[in-house]
Design a protein around this motif. Structure first.
Motif, PDB file in Angstrom:
ATOM      1  N   THR A  50       0.849  -1.182   0.000  1.00 19.84           N
ATOM      2  CA  THR A  50       0.000   0.000   0.000  1.00 19.84           C
ATOM      3  C   THR A  50       0.889   1.237   0.000  1.00 19.84           C
ATOM      4  O   THR A  50       2.025   1.218   0.508  1.00 19.84           O
ATOM      5  N   ASN A  51       0.366   2.308  -0.581  1.00 25.85           N
ATOM      6  CA  ASN A  51       1.153   3.541  -0.657  1.00 25.85           C
ATOM      7  C   ASN A  51       1.446   4.134   0.717  1.00 25.85           C
ATOM      8  O   ASN A  51       2.467   4.798   0.912  1.00 25.85           O
ATOM      9  N   ARG A  52       0.542   3.902   1.659  1.00 27.62           N
ATOM     10  CA  ARG A  52       0.775   4.424   3.011  1.00 27.62           C
ATOM     11  C   ARG A  52       2.037   3.802   3.612  1.00 27.62           C
ATOM     12  O   ARG A  52       2.869   4.497   4.200  1.00 27.62           O
ATOM     13  N   TRP A  53       2.191   2.490   3.445  1.00 22.52           N
ATOM     14  CA  TRP A  53       3.376   1.828   3.959  1.00 22.52           C
ATOM     15  C   TRP A  53       4.611   2.229   3.166  1.00 22.52           C
ATOM     16  O   TRP A  53       5.722   2.331   3.720  1.00 22.52           O
ATOM     17  N   ARG A  54       4.452   2.463   1.867  1.00 17.56           N
ATOM     18  CA  ARG A  54       5.599   2.893   1.058  1.00 17.56           C
ATOM     19  C   ARG A  54       6.087   4.269   1.500  1.00 17.56           C
ATOM     20  O   ARG A  54       7.294   4.521   1.540  1.00 17.56           O
ATOM     21  N   VAL A  55       5.172   5.164   1.805  1.00 19.86           N
ATOM     22  CA  VAL A  55       5.571   6.479   2.315  1.00 19.86           C
ATOM     23  C   VAL A  55       6.298   6.333   3.643  1.00 19.86           C
ATOM     24  O   VAL A  55       7.293   7.023   3.905  1.00 19.86           O
ATOM     25  N   LEU A  56       5.828   5.421   4.484  1.00 22.09           N
ATOM     26  CA  LEU A  56       6.506   5.176   5.762  1.00 22.09           C
ATOM     27  C   LEU A  56       7.912   4.640   5.530  1.00 22.09           C
ATOM     28  O   LEU A  56       8.861   5.031   6.234  1.00 22.09           O
ATOM     29  N   TRP A 325       8.331   4.187  -7.240  1.00 24.41           N
ATOM     30  CA  TRP A 325       8.692   3.920  -5.850  1.00 24.41           C
ATOM     31  C   TRP A 325      10.102   3.354  -5.759  1.00 24.41           C
ATOM     32  O   TRP A 325      10.831   3.629  -4.785  1.00 24.41           O
TER      33      TRP A 325
END
Length: 379
Positions: A50-56, A325
């Motif tokens: 998920t993008n949220r985890w990628r941002v993290l 990413w």
């Protein structure tokens, strides 16, 4: 008879319904319910999906880069605490510690960040463009071409300034890239990853051998290039950093323009063209970016290997096959690896190990592990 005939049609309908049920579920053009999992597995989805985890992940990588920069500023022949490092930037004074930080370790750290970004991103671009998971500027001979051109500039033309021979590094990088690509495609537009790798290794070995022979003929002229030829961040002035920084920034900007097309190129030329992607433009922009990045990194820090090979694989394993990413994660992890390797080289031996030696110690086992894997991370 009626019962039999009525049963037969129902049986036929039952069989047809089983065959066409997925098509019915995907009647609006969407894949069946079980398709996404299979597609993700085939595409080599990363650990985070998920993008949220990628941002993290990007935030953690940025924090790791900051810690590596602090280590690079504080660790060496003399340990300098973090408070003194902060004072050197906020309240500089004419002290020995502040002089070491600002005049010696700061240029070295900035060069490590710039070279790490350039090597990592250029490696990710090469892997995406050639669809070869074992490609990097070192294995494909790009670094060897830039180094050979610099040897010619210094040994034959007598150019000794970085601002002068950096143009030869770019010329050597682009000529080597073009030669390897022509050999790897055999004059056709079909990219053969195995042939590209073999051509890069062979051409790089030839250029390295000739360059080493030239340095032996005139050792005094190349005395200051001994550590550089292995890969070193031991720079004592900001001139080297300010010279290579504009070229690296230009390479990153060009990479940003072609990153969207790289996802289409990963699907193959025919499918990418059918999706509306301009494959030739993406490849040309990618080659220009690779030339600027690897040429500048080689001119500033020498022929450092394995960074462009390892980090894109790590990024792909974490965030998945999306090149946007991958490049963002590589941009943060590559300088972290280079700075940590440089710090290890300072304290691992009584003198100092060049950073290229440390990255080779780390990269060789990684390359062996990649070669032994049954399935390399999907491109």
């Amino acid at each position: 008879m009626s019962l039999r005939s009525s049963a037969e049609p129902s049986g036929v309908v039952f069989v047809v319904s089983n065959v066409t049920a997925p098509a019915t579920e995907a009647g609006d053009g969407k894949p069946p319910a079980t398709a996404p999992a299979g597609n993700n597995a085939a595409a080599g989805s990363g650990v985070v999906r998920t993008n949220r985890w990628r941002v993290l992940i990007l935030a953690v990588a940025a924090a790791a880069l900051l810690c590596a920069a602090l280590l690079s500023l504080g660790v060496g022949a003399k340990f300098i605490p973090a408070g003194t490092i902060l004072d050197a930037f906020t309240q500089p004074q004419n002290t020995a510690d502040h002089g070491i930080i600002l005049q010696s370790r700061l240029p070295r750290t900035l060069m490590g960040i710039a070279a790490g970004i350039a090597l990592g991103v250029s490696g990710a671009l090469i892997q995406a463009i050639t669809r070869n998971p074992l490609a990097d500027p070192g294995i494909l001979g790009v670094n060897a071409g830039a180094s050979f051109a610099m040897v010619l500039a210094i040994g034959i033309l007598g150019i000794s300034s970085l601002g002068g021979y950096i143009w030869f590094a770019f010329l050597g990088a682009i000529l080597t890239t073009a030669a390897v690509y022509l050999i790897g495609t055999s004059g056709r537009n079909v990219v053969n990853p195995i042939r590209l790798t073999l051509a890069g290794v062979a051409l790089g070995a030839v250029l390295t051998g000739i360059g080493s022979g030239l340095t032996l003929l005139n050792p005094k002229a190349f005395d200051h290039l001994r550590s550089w030829s292995i890969g070193s961040l031991d720079t004592r002035s900001m001139e080297a950093v300010t010279t290579v920084a504009p070229f690296i920034a230009a390479g990153l900007l060009i990479a940003l323009f072609c990153v969207r097309g790289l996802n289409a190129v990963a699907l193959g030329d025919d499918l990418a063209t059918s999706l509306g992607a301009n494959v030739n433009r993406t490849r040309i922009l990618g080659v220009i970016a690779i030339t600027l990045l690897s040429g500048a990194a080689t001119a500033g820090a020498g022929a450092i290997g394995f960074v462009g090979l390892m980090i894109p694989h790590v990024a792909r394993w974490i965030v998945g096959p999306d090149q946007r990413w991958i490049l963002a994660t590589t941009l943060l992890l590559s300088p972290t690896l280079l700075l940590v390797s440089d710090v290890v080289g300072r304290v691992a031996a009584p003198g100092e190990l060049p950073v290229g030696v440390v990255t080779a110690f780390v990269g060789a086992p990684v390359l062996i592990a990649l070669a032994r894997r049954r399935k390399v991370s999907g491109l």
